[in-house]
Write a protein that holds these residues in place. Structure first.
Motif: not given
Lengths: 116, 116
Positions: B10, B15-19, B25, B21-23
């Motif tokens: 990733v 500085n992507m937020g968690k959501g 990934g 980053a999950v998307a």
């Protein structure tokens, strides 16, 4: 053509770090994708043509289990339990992947959840 | 049997937020998985038998592009660019998925990266 999406629900009451959340979300995405390819290959093809839309939501354990029980007989979905090798107890539910499937079929189940 | 893993890198300098980053990934995981199934189905079967190990790493754009250039002709890998509908400029590189593939083939390329 119906709007097709894959929904990834990450459990929010475990305070997983970003890397752990990505890993669990990826497990959910790959397994639900594999199920959808076998069960509804036409929908998966349409989803690819539409750009492979993914929605990432958050929910606590109770909400994840309720959605899973409602979705499991109707839609391709993958409940992820952590192997427990690192941060969590073995068998801890961490994420749920649904689809790719029609948005009109998923949204009634997940519409009340917030974006992660 | 060789140890098989899927590596998700990733991008950390956005500085992507968690959501987000999950998307990103998940995009990398599903696309690299699909490529591996077509190119190296035996390795994918072995990976499933071994428990579908995933490693989530972080890297800046320069490192991601260097790894991609080295990996793309040897291993199933998927470079993800964001459609730019929400937080990022269209075409922004956000993640790289490699494998499932033999750890001994991936590790020389990614061994210097840190866990996300």
């Amino acid at each position: 053509m119906d709007e097709i999406e894959q929904v990834i629900i990450v459990r929010c009451d475990l305070n997983m770090g970003k890397g752990k959340a990505v890993a669990q979300g990826c497990h959910a995405a790959v397994r639900a994708y594999e199920m959808a390819k076998q069960e509804t290959p036409r929908i998966v093809s349409d989803w690819k043509m539409q750009g492979e839309k993914k929605i990432v939501l958050k929910a606590d354990l109770e909400a994840i289990m309720r959605i899973y029980e409602n979705a499991r007989n109707e839609l391709p979905c993958a409940l992820i339990r952590d192997a427990g090798l690192t941060q969590l107890e073995p068998g801890t539910v961490t994420a749920l992947g649904i689809g790719p499937a029609r948005r009109s079929d998923i949204h009634p189940l997940t519409g009340s959840l917030k974006l992660l």
